[in-house]
Motif scaffolding. Structure first.
Motif, short mmCIF file in Angstrom:
data_model
loop_
_atom_site.label_atom_id
_atom_site.label_comp_id
_atom_site.label_asym_id
_atom_site.label_seq_id
_atom_site.Cartn_x
_atom_site.Cartn_y
_atom_site.Cartn_z
N ILE A 1 0.83 -1.21 0.00
CA ILE A 1 0.00 0.00 0.00
C ILE A 1 0.86 1.26 0.00
CG2 ILE A 1 -1.67 1.31 1.39
CD1 ILE A 1 -2.86 -1.35 2.27
N MET A 2 2.10 1.14 0.47
CA MET A 2 2.99 2.30 0.58
C MET A 2 3.28 2.95 -0.77
SD MET A 2 4.15 3.06 3.69
CE MET A 2 4.33 2.35 5.33
N GLU A 3 3.42 2.14 -1.82
CA GLU A 3 3.78 2.72 -3.12
C GLU A 3 2.68 3.61 -3.69
OE1 GLU A 3 6.12 1.41 -7.15
OE2 GLU A 3 4.65 0.01 -6.34
N LEU B 1 0.41 5.10 -2.02
CA LEU B 1 0.36 6.23 -1.09
C LEU B 1 1.45 7.25 -1.43
CD1 LEU B 1 -0.66 7.57 1.56
CD2 LEU B 1 1.05 6.18 2.77
N ARG B 2 2.65 6.75 -1.71
CA ARG B 2 3.76 7.64 -2.04
C ARG B 2 3.50 8.39 -3.35
NH1 ARG B 2 7.31 3.97 -2.26
NH2 ARG B 2 7.96 3.98 -4.44
N TRP B 3 3.00 7.69 -4.34
CA TRP B 3 2.73 8.34 -5.63
C TRP B 3 1.64 9.40 -5.49
CZ3 TRP B 3 3.92 7.76 -11.01
CH2 TRP B 3 5.09 7.03 -11.24
N ASN B 4 0.55 9.04 -4.83
CA ASN B 4 -0.57 9.98 -4.74
C ASN B 4 -0.26 11.16 -3.83
OD1 ASN B 4 -2.57 8.97 -6.51
ND2 ASN B 4 -3.07 7.33 -5.07
N ARG B 5 0.55 10.95 -2.81
CA ARG B 5 0.88 12.04 -1.89
C ARG B 5 2.03 12.91 -2.38
NH1 ARG B 5 -2.81 13.34 2.06
NH2 ARG B 5 -3.74 11.44 2.93
N CYS B 6 2.95 12.32 -3.12
CA CYS B 6 4.21 13.02 -3.43
C CYS B 6 4.39 13.40 -4.90
CB CYS B 6 5.40 12.15 -2.99
SG CYS B 6 5.34 11.63 -1.27
N TYR B 7 3.76 12.69 -5.81
CA TYR B 7 4.08 12.92 -7.21
C TYR B 7 2.91 13.37 -8.07
CZ TYR B 7 8.19 10.22 -5.81
OH TYR B 7 9.32 9.77 -5.17
N ILE C 1 9.73 15.53 -2.27
CA ILE C 1 10.84 14.56 -2.20
C ILE C 1 11.09 14.14 -0.76
CG2 ILE C 1 13.32 14.28 -2.56
CD1 ILE C 1 13.02 16.10 -5.04
N GLY C 2 11.03 15.10 0.16
CA GLY C 2 11.22 14.78 1.57
C GLY C 2 10.16 13.83 2.10
N LEU C 3 8.90 14.10 1.74
CA LEU C 3 7.81 13.22 2.18
C LEU C 3 7.96 11.84 1.57
CD1 LEU C 3 5.14 12.80 3.66
CD2 LEU C 3 3.96 13.73 1.65
N SER C 4 8.36 11.78 0.30
CA SER C 4 8.59 10.49 -0.34
C SER C 4 9.68 9.70 0.37
CB SER C 4 8.97 10.70 -1.81
OG SER C 4 9.29 9.48 -2.44
N ALA C 5 10.76 10.40 0.77
CA ALA C 5 11.86 9.74 1.47
C ALA C 5 11.41 9.20 2.82
CB ALA C 5 13.02 10.72 1.64
N VAL C 6 10.57 9.95 3.52
CA VAL C 6 10.06 9.49 4.82
C VAL C 6 9.21 8.23 4.66
CG1 VAL C 6 8.53 10.06 6.74
CG2 VAL C 6 10.16 11.76 5.92
N ILE C 7 8.31 8.25 3.67
CA ILE C 7 7.46 7.08 3.43
C ILE C 7 8.32 5.88 3.04
CG2 ILE C 7 5.64 6.12 1.95
CD1 ILE C 7 4.48 8.95 1.75
N LEU C 8 9.34 6.12 2.23
CA LEU C 8 10.23 5.04 1.82
C LEU C 8 11.00 4.47 3.01
CD1 LEU C 8 11.54 6.31 -1.61
CD2 LEU C 8 10.72 3.99 -1.15
N LEU C 9 11.46 5.33 3.90
CA LEU C 9 12.20 4.85 5.07
C LEU C 9 11.32 3.96 5.94
CD1 LEU C 9 14.24 8.03 6.08
CD2 LEU C 9 15.15 5.88 5.17
N VAL C 10 10.06 4.37 6.14
CA VAL C 10 9.12 3.53 6.90
C VAL C 10 8.92 2.20 6.18
CG1 VAL C 10 6.75 3.34 7.73
CG2 VAL C 10 7.97 5.51 7.94
N ASP C 11 8.80 2.26 4.87
CA ASP C 11 8.59 1.05 4.07
C ASP C 11 9.80 0.11 4.19
OD1 ASP C 11 7.48 -0.75 2.33
OD2 ASP C 11 8.02 0.36 0.53
N VAL C 12 11.00 0.67 4.07
CA VAL C 12 12.21 -0.15 4.16
C VAL C 12 12.32 -0.80 5.54
CG1 VAL C 12 14.74 -0.11 4.11
CG2 VAL C 12 13.43 1.18 2.40
#
Length: 293
Positions: A30-32, A34-40, A170-181
């Protein structure tokens, strides 16, 4: 009676732990979207476009487990253009930017996990040699193939010009990615506990899970085949996990990924009109992917 009681508690505990692993895996998928819709997504994107992006990403996540090699990439671009209301130029810029942010997040967390694990575990000298040689190979590849770095830099400049508030995005995307990782570490720690029943190495097991997943990503193979599995089994064996249990952890993780991708991807494909059954959806995936290559 007491033995049966504890056996029942053990079964319930294993079922709950496996259920938690499944929920964490679903959250990862679900993170991906979420990241696209929130960040891109563009600010003027319609609700239908947001839903289209979500379903397109769910579909192509499932397709990576069905289609050979990298045929999921043209399928993803086609679905995002058609259902996500995104132009080809926008997709090219965003996919490159997301790949750069994603790879950076994975590299930082994986390197941190390797360092933290080494504080409590002394790997054999040849493992450090392999890590050092791999780092040199990455530096050499970037140095020799400067065109790759220049292309990524150009894409980053285009993204900064194309997106509003680009650094916040980009910052929000990085935060979501860090949680995902980090969720990969949690999942592998729980799987290690599930299979071995041993609490002693669960945090090291979580770190190894992240390192192995990163190895699968940089291997470039579909689903990280060989790169992930071999790294996970080898490193878990080095910390004392029996090879058959290490292999079982890798297999359960694969099964969780496939089950989660199917649970999200099949209904998404039906919503996008790609088929009414699993067989028809798979045939449509292959047809679109081959037509776009």
């Amino acid at each position: 009676m007491e033995i049966q009681h504890w056996s029942l508690l053990g079964i319930i505990g294993h079922a709950l732990l496996l259920g938690c692993c499944f929920l964490v895996t679903v959250a990862h998928f679900i993170m991906e979207p979420l990241r696209w819709n929130r960040c891109y997504q563009p600010v003027d994107c319609s609700p239908a476009g947001h839903k289209g992006v979500r379903d397109a990403l769910f579909c192509t996540t499932l397709a990576t487990y069905i289609l050979p090699f990298k045929l999921g990439i043209p399928l993803r671009i086609f679905l995002l253009r058609r259902h996500g209301e995104l132009s080809l130029h926008f997709l090219g810029v965003v996919i490159a930017l997301d790949g750069l942010v994603s790879l950076s997040a994975w590299a930082v967390v994986a390197a941190s996990c390797a360092w933290l694990a080494a504080l409590h575990w002394s790997p054999p000298w040849y493992l450090w040699l392999v890590i050092f040689a791999s780092a040199l190979a990455c530096v050499a590849a970037v140095t020799v193939r400067r065109a790759i770095g220049l292309r990524l830099l150009q894409r980053l400049r285009e993204a900064l010009a194309l997106l509003d508030n680009p650094w916040r995005r980009i910052g929000l995307s990085a935060v979501i990615l860090l949680v995902d990782v980090l969720s990969y570490g949690l999942r592998h720690a729980m799987l290690l506990l599930l299979v071995t029943g041993d609490f002693r190495h669960i945090w090291i097991g979580g770190s190894i899970g992240i390192i192995a997943t990163f190895a699968g990503i940089v291997s470039g193979l579909p689903m990280g085949l060989v790169g992930y599995d071999a790294t996970l089994v080898a490193l878990l064996t080095l910390v004392g996990v029996p090879p058959e249990q290490a292999l079982l952890i890798a297999l359960i993780n694969r099964a969780l990924n496939l089950a989660s991708a199917a649970m999200l991807g099949i209904p998404a494909a039906m919503r996008l009109g790609l088929g009414s059954s699993v067989g028809s959806i798979i045939r449509k995936f292959r047809e679109i992917a081959h037509d776009r290559t």
